[in-house]
Design an enzyme around this catalytic site. Structure first.
Site, PDB file in Angstrom:
ATOM      1  N   GLY A  46       0.788  -1.223   0.000  1.00 45.26           N
ATOM      2  CA  GLY A  46       0.000   0.000   0.000  1.00 45.26           C
ATOM      3  C   GLY A  46       0.820   1.273   0.000  1.00 45.26           C
ATOM      4  O   GLY A  46       0.275   2.367  -0.093  1.00 45.26           O
ATOM      5  N   HIS A  47       2.147   1.177   0.072  1.00 39.87           N
ATOM      6  CA  HIS A  47       2.996   2.379   0.201  1.00 39.87           C
ATOM      7  C   HIS A  47       4.198   2.279  -0.716  1.00 39.87           C
ATOM      8  O   HIS A  47       5.304   2.054  -0.247  1.00 39.87           O
ATOM      9  CB  HIS A  47       3.457   2.508   1.651  1.00 39.87           C
ATOM     10  CG  HIS A  47       3.947   3.864   2.026  1.00 39.87           C
ATOM     11  ND1 HIS A  47       5.249   4.268   1.880  1.00 39.87           N
ATOM     12  CD2 HIS A  47       3.299   4.917   2.551  1.00 39.87           C
ATOM     13  CE1 HIS A  47       5.392   5.503   2.326  1.00 39.87           C
ATOM     14  NE2 HIS A  47       4.218   5.917   2.739  1.00 39.87           N
ATOM     15  N   PHE A  48       4.166   2.456  -1.875  1.00 41.06           N
ATOM     16  CA  PHE A  48       3.063   2.658  -2.809  1.00 41.06           C
ATOM     17  C   PHE A  48       3.184   1.571  -3.858  1.00 41.06           C
ATOM     18  O   PHE A  48       4.297   1.298  -4.280  1.00 41.06           O
ATOM     19  CB  PHE A  48       3.154   4.039  -3.444  1.00 41.06           C
ATOM     20  CG  PHE A  48       3.163   5.154  -2.424  1.00 41.06           C
ATOM     21  CD1 PHE A  48       1.968   5.589  -1.864  1.00 41.06           C
ATOM     22  CD2 PHE A  48       4.338   5.745  -2.011  1.00 41.06           C
ATOM     23  CE1 PHE A  48       1.962   6.633  -0.941  1.00 41.06           C
ATOM     24  CE2 PHE A  48       4.340   6.779  -1.080  1.00 41.06           C
ATOM     25  CZ  PHE A  48       3.160   7.225  -0.545  1.00 41.06           C
TER      26      PHE A  48
END
Length: 145
Positions: A46-48
């Site tokens: 999720g990052h990224f």
């Protein structure tokens, strides 16, 4: 200090254990540790997803974990189930470059002072000798019921 020794001292486990090895330690003074950053880190989902970057707060956490190892060495103690090492404060945090998959994060943490169970450290993270992050950290060791 290898991962087996680290696991005896730190309560952290996957996915938040952020010290893979201790390269150098001078009891009461400083520690040099490393984290091998791989694409398998769960935070990269999720990052990224299209441009994976290690969150800055995790670089700070990695320095805090290295600081905990230095503290245990300095005090000559090993933690037990009733000992907790808390992150108590941060000053002057600066992030200078992104850290991503394939990087080897080197944490250098220096003990500035220790008083009444509170430790103050100066920490830096580097990749290939380039500064990635720096901060002053405060930590405390407490006994819990």
């Amino acid at each position: 200090m290898d991962i087996h020794q680290i696991l005896k001292l730190l309560p952290h486990r996957y996915p938040i254990l952020l010290v893979d090895r201790v390269l150098e330690i001078e009891t009461g003074k400083r520690i040099k540790a490393l984290k091998n950053v791989t694409i398998n880190e769960p935070f990269f989902m999720g990052h990224f997803p299209k441009h994976p970057v290690m969150p800055g707060v995790l670089m700070i956490e990695a320095m805090a974990q290295a600081a905990a190892l230095l503290s245990f060495s300095t005090l000559g103690v090993t933690p037990d189930d009733k000992t907790v090492y808390y992150f108590a404060g941060i000053d002057g945090a600066r992030f200078k470059r992104p850290v991503g998959p394939g990087d080897q994060l080197i944490m250098d943490v220096e003990l500035l002072r220790m008083k009444a169970g509170i430790f103050k450290f100066k920490g830096v993270c580097r990749v290939d000798e380039n500064l990635a992050c720096e901060a002053e950290l405060m930590c405390t060791m407490r006994t819990v019921a």
